[in-house]
Write an enzyme that holds these catalytic residues in place. Structure first.
Site, short mmCIF file in Angstrom:
data_model
loop_
_atom_site.label_atom_id
_atom_site.label_comp_id
_atom_site.label_asym_id
_atom_site.label_seq_id
_atom_site.Cartn_x
_atom_site.Cartn_y
_atom_site.Cartn_z
N LYS A 18 -79.42 -40.73 -8.66
CA LYS A 18 -78.47 -40.64 -8.79
C LYS A 18 -77.42 -39.22 -9.63
O LYS A 18 -76.59 -39.11 -9.46
CB LYS A 18 -77.75 -41.60 -9.62
CG LYS A 18 -77.72 -43.67 -9.14
CD LYS A 18 -77.71 -44.59 -10.41
CE LYS A 18 -78.02 -46.02 -9.52
NZ LYS A 18 -78.18 -46.56 -10.71
N ASP B 148 -71.88 -49.47 -10.94
CA ASP B 148 -72.40 -49.54 -11.81
C ASP B 148 -71.92 -50.30 -13.29
O ASP B 148 -71.75 -51.44 -13.13
CB ASP B 148 -73.75 -48.65 -12.02
CG ASP B 148 -74.69 -48.79 -11.73
OD1 ASP B 148 -74.70 -49.86 -10.61
OD2 ASP B 148 -75.45 -47.53 -11.42
N GLY C 169 -81.06 -45.70 -21.70
CA GLY C 169 -81.59 -44.93 -20.50
C GLY C 169 -80.29 -45.06 -20.34
O GLY C 169 -79.13 -44.63 -20.35
#
Ligand code: ATR
Length: 275
Positions: A72, A108, A133
């Protein structure tokens, strides 16, 4: 999937990551393409070679790609353009190939916001994110942008403080969650994920009637945390809702069409929970 329609015009999409065989992207997006009568297929590509994969995407004319762990961030310098939201979050989960120009997006964060927005407006609400995270970063970023009041609670203080300062949020220790009047609690840690389904990241004393509790874990569909939260009279948002919403946004970026959200949800639920 309607294989009969595959022909010389069929367009290719996929998900790129490693590991990738657990991905529900192929099931969800192929159902969506098929339902909308779009001549396309979506496959899972397991690869560690991000540079080669992006070159292949260009040379073969692959129209769109989902990007997952561990690519990513490393995919970003290989693209022609990065959408401002993805740039600010520092991660890309979607690539759009338009006439060989590759643009990176992050769905996301918007997926999480839409999932939450189905039950509550976030502006002015005190949101506590458990974990520090990549998922916590994306969700924290979009909550900030939508004027939520943000706190990060994390096991490791070092990581928690680093993310808190990047997001202009307040860091608290996991034990301190009990002392906060939370409106929205979001679990981004892996606590409660299959096969360790008997664990919750916080004790049930933290959960109060009327609180909104979201878990980004979608396997199981109802985590221990969500189970406790619904017993306590909280509004609950499950991880599947975020997953479907981020996928719906990918579909819109790739096809310019609204996604068949109900079809996508049904096919993923059937696969996950009714096997
Ligand atoms: P992602 O990028 O998918 O969000 P990650 O970077 O591995 O995943 O982050 C996982 C988060 O879950 C971390 O905040 C981690 O806490 P630490 O920073 O202290 O490692 C948290 N986490 C994982 N297992 C945990 C556990 N058993 N108890 C509490 N927090 C946990």
């Amino acid at each position: 999937m309607n294989f009969k329609k595959l022909d010389q015009y069929t367009e290719l999409y996929g998900v790129l990551g490693n590991p990738v065989r657990h991905s529900l992207g192929p099931i969800m997006h192929n159902a969506a393409f098929s339902h909308k009568g779009i001549n396309a297929v979506y496959l899972a590509f397991e690869s560690n070679d991000i540079e080669g994969a992006v070159k292949g995407m260009r040379s073969l004319g692959i129209k769109g790609m989902s990007v997952t762990i561990p690519h990513k961030e490393s995919v970003m310098p290989l693209l022609d353009e990065i959408d401002p939201l993805a740039r600010e979050i520092g991660a890309v989960n979607t690539i759009v190939n338009e006439n060989n120009k590759l643009t990176g997006y992050n769905t996301d964060a918007t997926g999480a916001l839409r999932a939450l927005s189905d039950v509550i407006q976030v502006n002015g609400k005190l949101c506590v994110i458990l974990g520090a995270g990549g998922a916590a970063r994306a969700i924290g970023y979009i909550l900030n942008k939508n004027s939520a009041d943000l706190m990060i609670a994390n096991r490791s203080a070092e990581r928690g403080k680093a993310l808190s300062s990047a997001l202009n949020a307040t860091f608290i220790r996991l034990e301190e969650v009990l002392d906060v009047e939370i409106d929205i609690l979001i679990n981004t840690t892996s606590v409660g994920m299959s096969p360790n389904t008997e664990f919750s990241p916080v004790s049930e004393d933290v959960l109060k009637p009327g609180m909104t509790v979201m878990d980004i874990i979608y396997n199981p569909g109802t985590t221990k945390l969500l189970h406790l939260a619904s017993q306590k009279g909280c509004n609950i948002v499950n991880g599947l809702s975020m997953f479907i919403n981020q996928g719906a946004e990918q579909f819109r970026l790739w096809t310019g069409k609204d996604a068949p959200v109900d079809v996508m949800k049904k096919v993923v639920e059937e696969y996950l929970y009714k096997r």
